[in-house]
Write a protein that holds these residues in place. Sequence first.
Motif, PDB file in Angstrom:
ATOM      1  N   ASN A 135       7.371 -50.876   5.545  1.00  0.00           N
ATOM      2  CA  ASN A 135       7.403 -49.485   5.667  1.00  0.00           C
ATOM      3  C   ASN A 135       8.729 -48.969   4.855  1.00  0.00           C
ATOM      4  O   ASN A 135       9.429 -49.808   4.540  1.00  0.00           O
ATOM      5  N   ILE A 136       8.471 -48.176   3.995  1.00  0.00           N
ATOM      6  CA  ILE A 136       9.436 -47.253   3.262  1.00  0.00           C
ATOM      7  C   ILE A 136       9.586 -45.847   3.767  1.00  0.00           C
ATOM      8  O   ILE A 136       8.423 -45.117   3.829  1.00  0.00           O
ATOM      9  N   SER A 137      10.752 -45.315   4.240  1.00  0.00           N
ATOM     10  CA  SER A 137      10.709 -43.825   4.615  1.00  0.00           C
ATOM     11  C   SER A 137      12.083 -43.359   4.708  1.00  0.00           C
ATOM     12  O   SER A 137      13.020 -44.230   4.417  1.00  0.00           O
ATOM     13  N   GLN A 138      12.114 -42.023   4.918  1.00  0.00           N
ATOM     14  CA  GLN A 138      13.472 -41.479   4.721  1.00  0.00           C
ATOM     15  C   GLN A 138      14.113 -41.384   6.127  1.00  0.00           C
ATOM     16  O   GLN A 138      13.627 -41.033   6.901  1.00  0.00           O
ATOM     17  N   GLN A 139      15.495 -42.036   6.038  1.00  0.00           N
ATOM     18  CA  GLN A 139      16.198 -41.969   7.341  1.00  0.00           C
ATOM     19  C   GLN A 139      17.609 -41.369   7.246  1.00  0.00           C
ATOM     20  O   GLN A 139      17.863 -41.114   6.291  1.00  0.00           O
ATOM     21  N   SER A 140      18.088 -41.272   8.726  1.00  0.00           N
ATOM     22  CA  SER A 140      19.621 -40.530   8.337  1.00  0.00           C
ATOM     23  C   SER A 140      20.560 -41.613   8.430  1.00  0.00           C
ATOM     24  O   SER A 140      20.467 -42.733   9.022  1.00  0.00           O
ATOM     25  N   ASN A 141      21.734 -41.381   7.401  1.00  0.00           N
ATOM     26  CA  ASN A 141      22.800 -42.349   7.605  1.00  0.00           C
ATOM     27  C   ASN A 141      23.366 -42.091   8.909  1.00  0.00           C
ATOM     28  O   ASN A 141      23.720 -43.207   9.408  1.00  0.00           O
ATOM     29  N   SER A 142      23.492 -41.065   9.459  1.00  0.00           N
ATOM     30  CA  SER A 142      24.202 -40.572  10.817  1.00  0.00           C
ATOM     31  C   SER A 142      23.545 -39.493  11.565  1.00  0.00           C
ATOM     32  O   SER A 142      23.246 -38.710  10.933  1.00  0.00           O
ATOM     33  N   PRO A 143      23.374 -39.930  12.932  1.00  0.00           N
ATOM     34  CA  PRO A 143      22.814 -38.813  13.803  1.00  0.00           C
ATOM     35  C   PRO A 143      23.770 -37.431  13.840  1.00  0.00           C
ATOM     36  O   PRO A 143      23.515 -36.421  14.356  1.00  0.00           O
ATOM     37  N   LEU A 144      25.031 -37.892  13.394  1.00  0.00           N
ATOM     38  CA  LEU A 144      26.141 -36.771  13.576  1.00  0.00           C
ATOM     39  C   LEU A 144      26.201 -36.075  12.278  1.00  0.00           C
ATOM     40  O   LEU A 144      27.162 -34.978  12.151  1.00  0.00           O
ATOM     41  N   GLN A 147      21.157 -32.754   9.576  1.00  0.00           N
ATOM     42  CA  GLN A 147      19.874 -33.317   9.679  1.00  0.00           C
ATOM     43  C   GLN A 147      18.990 -32.075   8.967  1.00  0.00           C
ATOM     44  O   GLN A 147      19.357 -31.066   9.064  1.00  0.00           O
ATOM     45  N   SER A 148      17.647 -32.673   8.708  1.00  0.00           N
ATOM     46  CA  SER A 148      16.659 -31.517   8.085  1.00  0.00           C
ATOM     47  C   SER A 148      15.385 -32.010   8.588  1.00  0.00           C
ATOM     48  O   SER A 148      15.045 -33.334   8.930  1.00  0.00           O
ATOM     49  N   VAL A 149      14.440 -31.090   8.726  1.00  0.00           N
ATOM     50  CA  VAL A 149      12.903 -31.196   8.673  1.00  0.00           C
ATOM     51  C   VAL A 149      12.127 -31.568   7.694  1.00  0.00           C
ATOM     52  O   VAL A 149      11.243 -31.934   7.639  1.00  0.00           O
ATOM     53  N   ASP A 150      12.943 -31.622   6.453  1.00  0.00           N
ATOM     54  CA  ASP A 150      12.213 -31.672   5.069  1.00  0.00           C
ATOM     55  C   ASP A 150      12.905 -32.787   4.430  1.00  0.00           C
ATOM     56  O   ASP A 150      14.279 -32.458   3.903  1.00  0.00           O
ATOM     57  N   SER A 151      12.281 -33.850   4.027  1.00  0.00           N
ATOM     58  CA  SER A 151      13.008 -34.981   3.358  1.00  0.00           C
ATOM     59  C   SER A 151      13.324 -34.640   1.713  1.00  0.00           C
ATOM     60  O   SER A 151      13.881 -35.018   1.282  1.00  0.00           O
ATOM     61  N   ASN A 152      12.592 -33.407   1.372  1.00  0.00           N
ATOM     62  CA  ASN A 152      12.681 -32.961   0.051  1.00  0.00           C
ATOM     63  C   ASN A 152      13.937 -32.300  -0.298  1.00  0.00           C
ATOM     64  O   ASN A 152      14.389 -32.224  -1.465  1.00  0.00           O
ATOM     65  N   LEU A 153      14.509 -31.795   0.800  1.00  0.00           N
ATOM     66  CA  LEU A 153      15.932 -30.956   0.657  1.00  0.00           C
ATOM     67  C   LEU A 153      17.060 -32.250  -0.019  1.00  0.00           C
ATOM     68  O   LEU A 153      17.034 -33.358   0.523  1.00  0.00           O
ATOM     69  N   ALA A 154      18.051 -31.434  -0.469  1.00  0.00           N
ATOM     70  CA  ALA A 154      19.119 -32.362  -1.049  1.00  0.00           C
ATOM     71  C   ALA A 154      20.017 -32.472   0.002  1.00  0.00           C
ATOM     72  O   ALA A 154      21.385 -31.996  -0.060  1.00  0.00           O
ATOM     73  N   ASN A 155      19.753 -33.583   0.998  1.00  0.00           N
ATOM     74  CA  ASN A 155      20.621 -33.941   2.215  1.00  0.00           C
ATOM     75  C   ASN A 155      21.244 -35.030   1.923  1.00  0.00           C
ATOM     76  O   ASN A 155      20.776 -36.231   1.688  1.00  0.00           O
ATOM     77  N   PRO A 156      22.631 -35.096   1.636  1.00  0.00           N
ATOM     78  CA  PRO A 156      23.447 -36.215   1.247  1.00  0.00           C
ATOM     79  C   PRO A 156      23.656 -37.287   2.702  1.00  0.00           C
ATOM     80  O   PRO A 156      23.998 -38.435   2.356  1.00  0.00           O
ATOM     81  N   ASN A 157      22.867 -36.771   3.806  1.00  0.00           N
ATOM     82  CA  ASN A 157      22.791 -37.688   4.936  1.00  0.00           C
ATOM     83  C   ASN A 157      21.587 -38.516   4.861  1.00  0.00           C
ATOM     84  O   ASN A 157      21.238 -39.127   5.916  1.00  0.00           O
ATOM     85  N   ARG A 158      20.855 -38.442   3.924  1.00  0.00           N
ATOM     86  CA  ARG A 158      19.537 -38.916   3.900  1.00  0.00           C
ATOM     87  C   ARG A 158      19.319 -40.461   2.996  1.00  0.00           C
ATOM     88  O   ARG A 158      20.255 -40.469   2.193  1.00  0.00           O
ATOM     89  N   VAL A 159      18.686 -41.397   3.534  1.00  0.00           N
ATOM     90  CA  VAL A 159      18.628 -42.559   2.841  1.00  0.00           C
ATOM     91  C   VAL A 159      17.231 -43.025   2.804  1.00  0.00           C
ATOM     92  O   VAL A 159      16.646 -43.023   3.846  1.00  0.00           O
TER      93      VAL A 159
END
Length: 520
Positions: A135-144, A147-159
């Motif tokens: 599996n390869i997917s986009q996850q959150s560094n932290s639930p705190l 958060q975003s519903v679109d993994s293409n956005l420039a979210n620094p909390n994404r990994v």
Amino acid sequence: MKQPRPETKQTPSRIGRHVVGLLAVLAANAACAQDAGSGETPHGLFVKPRVSVSETYTDNNLLTSNNRDAALITTVSPGVSISARGGSISGTLDYSLSGIAYLKSDQPDRLQNNLNAQGRIDFVPQVFFVNAYANISQQSNSPLGAQSVDSNLANPNRVETQTLTIAPTLQGHFGGLATYQLQGSATGTNQMDTAVGDSHQLSGSFRMDGLNAGQLRWWSLLSTTQSHFKTNAANNNDDQAMLGLRYQPDVDFFMTASAGKERSNYLTGKNEDAALYGASFSWTPTVRTTLNLDWQHHNYGDSHSFKFEHRMSRSVWSVSDNQSVTQASQLNQADLGSNYDLLFVQFASIEPDPVKRDALVRAYLQTYGLNPGSQNVVGFLSNVPVLSHSSQASFALEGARTTATATLTRTTSRQLGENSQTAGPLLNFSLINQQGFSVNVAHKLTPLSSLSAAYTQTRGSGAGGIAFADSSNTLHSLTANWTSRLGRRGTLTLMVRHAQEVGANPYRESAMSATFVQTF
């Protein structure tokens, strides 16, 4: 002018190389098999390439309340679905590589992988086989964090998270006295751009089940599990030895009781011996209804699982409650009631073969414009064993032209023992709470077009620990899609979305997009 991307952990990991290698081997085998003939190949191997092109406008690419960064996001995603049916190899693989370009924004362009694969190789039928999961997917560094519903956005909390599991199994009989099963498992997890959560885990078990013909049978189990996180010097281990009895008065009902010993180092970092005992119950009155319960006592915290599932001709209902120790870094990822999971159960009466059903469910979701991986609680990164308690209620309703799914989830996670090397959200909070609710409704307007809408609410909060105050985030999102087939193999989707997060990372974001998918 775009700024160069900072130096990060971008070199391919050992897991990533294995995953890419697995994909290349399967694709090469599939191409060779297809060259041998048309239609169904001799080995039942099917390949469906595709390419997706998407253009999205967002008014808040950075997901901030200040300095909002409006951007045009162009995404090109070639992908392939591979399925193997029958023979010595069976399974499914779906992979896509997305190239994401940010226009009118300083964000650097990037690549994004997505992989979901599971397969089985039978070396000796019913005796020796190997299961594999990737599996390869986009996850959150932290639930705190944001958060975003679109993994293409420039979210620094994404990994980007990569996971690979190999599990060989050897089974057979000891004469007419008992059956045996020797099973091993090796799991590796790698996070891009961060070492928090990188881990590997090895486990093995040996089980024997008596073959006496009566209603009461004996069984025994020896198991061991060892895990290690890259950013934590401690090794975690758990060894178990159990004896049990299984009582089965009827073909659709059985219960078990067990007792034994357990040695683990979860609480103090040193091995501790403790009593281990438990009981389980299973009832399957019909092929459409299942009730399973299991409970075990451990010195570090009791584990249990409860699941009730009932499938009707047009609907499926599921309620579950689970508590267990998670030694891997992808917390709260399993069995969270995605649209794919619900419809996979619902379509069991239509297509009992799991490989064929996978293709059927994916085609159905694409026709109705539903997100296969829609989940309302996401995982987070940790480098210590975690005691996780998750409750969920979900349902799916399939009408003649309308499909509806809904899921309600609550998860609580806490670190086991005391460890000064804790990283991730559990560094500051001793307890992480997550709640989520989602509802999806899709309606087929014409034989070629459909309209769908989804509402999702997710909340993450931390309590206790060394933080000075509790922290929480709540994300509300509403999405609407119009999907239409163009020709035999093309699909066009138009989307509008609005999201709002309140709490520690407040923001508002609205977006619209057009996506074209061409299969070959």
